[in-house]
Design a protein around this motif. Structure first.
Motif, PDB file in Angstrom:
ATOM      1  N   MET A   1      73.734  42.668 -22.630  1.00 11.49           N
ATOM      2  CA  MET A   1      73.355  43.967 -22.080  1.00 11.49           C
ATOM      3  C   MET A   1      74.240  45.075 -22.643  1.00 11.49           C
ATOM      4  N   THR A   2      75.521  44.791 -22.803  1.00  5.97           N
ATOM      5  CA  THR A   2      76.410  45.799 -23.375  1.00  5.97           C
ATOM      6  C   THR A   2      76.007  46.117 -24.815  1.00  5.97           C
ATOM      7  N   ARG A   3      75.612  45.066 -25.578  1.00  8.56           N
ATOM      8  CA  ARG A   3      75.153  45.314 -26.951  1.00  8.56           C
ATOM      9  C   ARG A   3      73.843  46.105 -26.944  1.00  8.56           C
ATOM     10  N   ASP A   4      72.962  45.828 -25.964  1.00  8.65           N
ATOM     11  CA  ASP A   4      71.711  46.586 -25.864  1.00  8.65           C
ATOM     12  C   ASP A   4      71.991  48.061 -25.597  1.00  8.65           C
ATOM     13  N   ILE A   5      72.933  48.315 -24.696  1.00  4.49           N
ATOM     14  CA  ILE A   5      73.277  49.702 -24.373  1.00  4.49           C
ATOM     15  C   ILE A   5      73.844  50.413 -25.599  1.00  4.49           C
TER      16      ILE A   5
ATOM     17  N   VAL B   1      77.222  56.841 -19.937  1.00  6.39           N
ATOM     18  CA  VAL B   1      77.516  55.518 -19.398  1.00  6.39           C
ATOM     19  C   VAL B   1      78.625  55.626 -18.359  1.00  6.39           C
ATOM     20  N   ARG B   2      78.678  54.614 -17.486  1.00 13.86           N
ATOM     21  CA  ARG B   2      79.799  54.496 -16.561  1.00 13.86           C
ATOM     22  C   ARG B   2      80.637  53.291 -16.991  1.00 13.86           C
ATOM     23  N   ALA B   3      81.912  53.536 -17.181  1.00 10.03           N
ATOM     24  CA  ALA B   3      82.836  52.470 -17.558  1.00 10.03           C
ATOM     25  C   ALA B   3      83.837  52.274 -16.428  1.00 10.03           C
ATOM     26  N   ILE B   4      83.907  51.038 -15.928  1.00  7.36           N
ATOM     27  CA  ILE B   4      84.841  50.703 -14.860  1.00  7.36           C
ATOM     28  C   ILE B   4      85.807  49.654 -15.402  1.00  7.36           C
TER      29      ILE B   4
ATOM     30  N   THR C   1      83.135  46.598 -15.789  1.00  7.36           N
ATOM     31  CA  THR C   1      81.688  46.679 -15.978  1.00  7.36           C
ATOM     32  C   THR C   1      81.330  47.908 -16.788  1.00  7.36           C
ATOM     33  N   PHE C   2      80.131  47.844 -17.334  1.00  9.44           N
ATOM     34  CA  PHE C   2      79.635  48.894 -18.210  1.00  9.44           C
ATOM     35  C   PHE C   2      78.175  49.132 -17.857  1.00  9.44           C
ATOM     36  N   GLN C   3      77.798  50.383 -17.584  1.00  4.18           N
ATOM     37  CA  GLN C   3      76.458  50.659 -17.062  1.00  4.18           C
ATOM     38  C   GLN C   3      75.840  51.871 -17.749  1.00  4.18           C
ATOM     39  N   ASP C   4      74.558  51.759 -18.087  1.00  2.00           N
ATOM     40  CA  ASP C   4      73.798  52.876 -18.637  1.00  2.00           C
ATOM     41  C   ASP C   4      73.345  53.769 -17.478  1.00  2.00           C
ATOM     42  N   ILE C   5      73.857  54.990 -17.413  1.00  2.00           N
ATOM     43  CA  ILE C   5      73.483  55.925 -16.337  1.00  2.00           C
ATOM     44  C   ILE C   5      72.858  57.179 -16.922  1.00  2.00           C
TER      45      ILE C   5
END
Length: 287
Positions: free
Chosen positions: A1-5, A62-65, A81-85
């Protein structure tokens, strides 16, 4: 998922520098680097919203935690975690831009009082024009006061009685300002505003409803203009007319009022101590 983002190939494995280089130059890269360094130094976890440039050149939010794990005071690893926002963030930015634009418009209207309220009449917006006219600050009234604080109780009572009689139902309190507005979408009426220091100011107040995208009423907007200057001019005009009529009625001479085409406006024959209308036409009068 991180590579997809990041929009990179399936086998892509970055090192630290490559990972950091995805972040957009400037504020975003500075923010993630600072957050990383502080976490590794034991100054706490991070949760940041930043922009990065994907492998395909797209800019996304993105949100990086991140959380640093220590052993004997030394950072052993950093994970999180890494999230597409992107969609959510862009909507938030559009809302923020719209609010800023609205604030700029409201505050630039310094000669017009603009006050918004919620459904219950509690003030939510109080622009520079309202500050200037009423001498209250937003801190005095926003979230605390209702429109009624600026109005004379006698005028509210009179309007309440009129509306109650007109519609056959009790219309009291804040409903006095918005009952007709809800039925007709807007209402314009002259009121007397009362400033923070008790000064009374005549105003023309337009009240309209505010609706959400479901067409539900979520508040009301009141736009008021100061009528003091107009009232002053009207009073001066009345006084000038009174002086003129006093002269016309009591001047010990024959006086006639003519327009630019020499047509009589008020042909009158005047005598000492009284007057009577001229029976003759203007032509005979001029002769």
């Amino acid at each position: 998922m991180t590579r997809d983002i990041h929009e990179v190939e399936d086998g892509f494995v970055p090192n630290l520098k490559a990972a950091i280089d995805f972040y957009k130059e400037g504020e975003s890269k500075n923010k993630i680097v600072t957050a990383f360094e502080q976490a590794v130094a034991g100054e706490g976890d991070y949760n940041v919203e930043v922009e990065l440039i994907t492998g395909k050149g797209r800019s996304i939010w993105v949100r990086a935690i991140g959380h640093a794990e220590f052993d004997n005071g030394k950072c052993k690893r950093l994970y999180g975690t890494f999230q597409d926002i992107d969609e959510k963030k862009r909507i938030e930015l559009e809302v923020s831009d719209s609010r800023n634009m609205l604030d700029n418009v409201l505050n630039s209207a310094s000669e017009v009082s603009i006050i918004a309220t919620d459904r219950n009449g509690v003030i939510t917006v109080f622009n520079k024009g309202a500050e200037k006219l009423l001498r209250y600050s937003p801190e005095d009234v926003v979230g605390k006061a209702s429109l009624a604080v600026f109005h004379l109780e006698s005028e509210i009572a009179n309007q309440s009685n009129q509306l109650s009689s007109q519609y056959g139902i009790p219309v009291t309190g804040f409903r006095t300002f918005v009952h007709k507005t809800e039925l007709e979408s807007s209402e314009i009426r002259e009121w007397t505003y009362k400033t923070k220091y008790g000064i009374q100011i005549p105003v023309s107040l337009v009240v309209t409803v505010i609706r959400n995208y479901h067409n539900e009423i979520i508040g009301y907007l009141g736009v008021a203009t100061d009528l003091s200057a107009r009232r002053k001019v009207e009073q001066e005009l009345k006084e000038e007319r009174a002086r003129l009529m006093a002269f016309v009625e009591h001047a010990p001479a024959a006086v006639a009022m003519l327009d630019n085409d020499i047509h009589s406006i008020r042909p009158t024959s005047f005598r000492m101590g009284g007057w009577c209308p001229l029976e003759a036409g203007i032509d005979q009068f001029v002769k």
